[in-house]
Design a protein around this motif. Structure first.
Motif, PDB file in Angstrom:
ATOM      1  N   GLY A   1     -29.005  14.241  -5.790  1.00  0.00           N
ATOM      2  CA  GLY A   1     -29.581  14.487  -7.112  1.00  0.00           C
ATOM      3  C   GLY A   1     -29.162  13.447  -8.121  1.00  0.00           C
ATOM      4  O   GLY A   1     -29.976  12.963  -8.923  1.00  0.00           O
ATOM      5  N   LYS A   2     -27.885  13.090  -8.094  1.00  0.00           N
ATOM      6  CA  LYS A   2     -27.408  12.058  -9.016  1.00  0.00           C
ATOM      7  C   LYS A   2     -28.092  10.723  -8.738  1.00  0.00           C
ATOM      8  O   LYS A   2     -28.473   9.994  -9.659  1.00  0.00           O
TER       9      LYS A   2
ATOM     10  N   GLN B   1     -23.742  21.144  -0.170  1.00  0.00           N
ATOM     11  CA  GLN B   1     -23.669  21.133  -1.628  1.00  0.00           C
ATOM     12  C   GLN B   1     -23.257  19.755  -2.148  1.00  0.00           C
ATOM     13  O   GLN B   1     -23.845  19.240  -3.102  1.00  0.00           O
ATOM     14  N   VAL B   2     -22.271  19.155  -1.520  1.00  0.00           N
ATOM     15  CA  VAL B   2     -21.830  17.821  -1.935  1.00  0.00           C
ATOM     16  C   VAL B   2     -22.950  16.810  -1.705  1.00  0.00           C
ATOM     17  O   VAL B   2     -23.239  15.969  -2.566  1.00  0.00           O
TER      18      VAL B   2
ATOM     19  N   SER C   1     -25.692  17.259  -4.279  1.00  0.00           N
ATOM     20  CA  SER C   1     -25.239  16.798  -5.585  1.00  0.00           C
ATOM     21  C   SER C   1     -25.333  15.277  -5.677  1.00  0.00           C
ATOM     22  O   SER C   1     -25.835  14.729  -6.654  1.00  0.00           O
ATOM     23  N   LEU C   2     -24.859  14.600  -4.641  1.00  0.00           N
ATOM     24  CA  LEU C   2     -24.922  13.142  -4.645  1.00  0.00           C
ATOM     25  C   LEU C   2     -26.360  12.649  -4.613  1.00  0.00           C
ATOM     26  O   LEU C   2     -26.718  11.686  -5.299  1.00  0.00           O
TER      27      LEU C   2
END
Length: 146
Positions: A80-81, A73-74, A77-78
Motif C-alpha cells: 500500500g505504501k 499484514q506487513v 502495508s508495504l
C-alpha cells in the motif's frame, strides 16, 4: 455435639470440625485445621519430557495462522505504501508536464475585461448588493447543581 467437636481457640465455644467460622466470635477456624497432604507426583521419564515439550496440534495451527496473518499484514502495508508513493509521484509528474498558461501583461488584462461586458438582468432588485456568507458555531454548556 459429635465426636468431631473442637473448641474455638479465641473464645472457647464448642464448634464442629466442619465449621469454617466460630458461631460465637466469628474467628476463621479453617486455617487451624490439619490438611491432608497428597504425595508428590513421580518424575516423568525423559522420553515423556520430550513429548511434553512439543506443542499440541491446535496450538501449532494457531501459531502458523498468526505467523501467516502477520506476514500478510506487513506485506499489504508495504504494498500500500509503495502504491501510494507511485501514485503521488505520477501526480507530481503530470502537474510538472502540463504547459503553463502565458501570463498576460497588465494592460492586456484590462482590455480583455473591458471587451467582455457583464450581462445584467433588466429588473435586478439587488443592483449593487454584495453577498456575504457566515458560519457561526455556538457551544452551550449547562451545569446543574443541587
Amino acid at each position: 455435639m459429635t465426636s468431631t467437636a473442637m473448641a474455638c481457640p479465641d473464645c472457647g465455644t464448642p464448634c464442629e470440625a466442619t465449621d469454617n467460622y466460630c458461631r460465637q466470635c466469628g474467628m476463621f477456624l479453617a486455617a487451624g485445621r490439619e490438611l491432608a497432604v497428597a504425595p508428590a507426583k513421580p518424575a516423568l521419564p525423559a522420553r515423556y519430557e520430550r513429548q511434553r515439550a512439543t506443542l499440541p496440534a491446535p496450538v501449532k495451527k494457531a501459531v502458523t495462522a498468526v505467523a501467516i496473518g502477520t506476514a500478510l499484514q506487513v506485506g499489504m502495508s508495504l504494498t500500500g505504501k509503495y502504491l501510494a508513493r507511485q501514485a503521488a509521484r505520477g501526480a507530481v509528474e503530470a502537474v510538472r508536464a502540463r504547459p503553463r498558461p502565458k501570463r498576460q501583461e497588465r494592460g492586456e488584462r484590462e482590455t480583455a475585461e473591458a471587451a467582455t461586458p457583464a450581462v445584467k438582468p433588466a429588473n435586478d432588485p439587488y443592483d449593487g448588493a454584495a453577498a456575504v456568507s457566515e458560519t457561526v458555531v455556538i457551544r452551550r454548556v449547562w451545569i446543574r447543581r443541587g
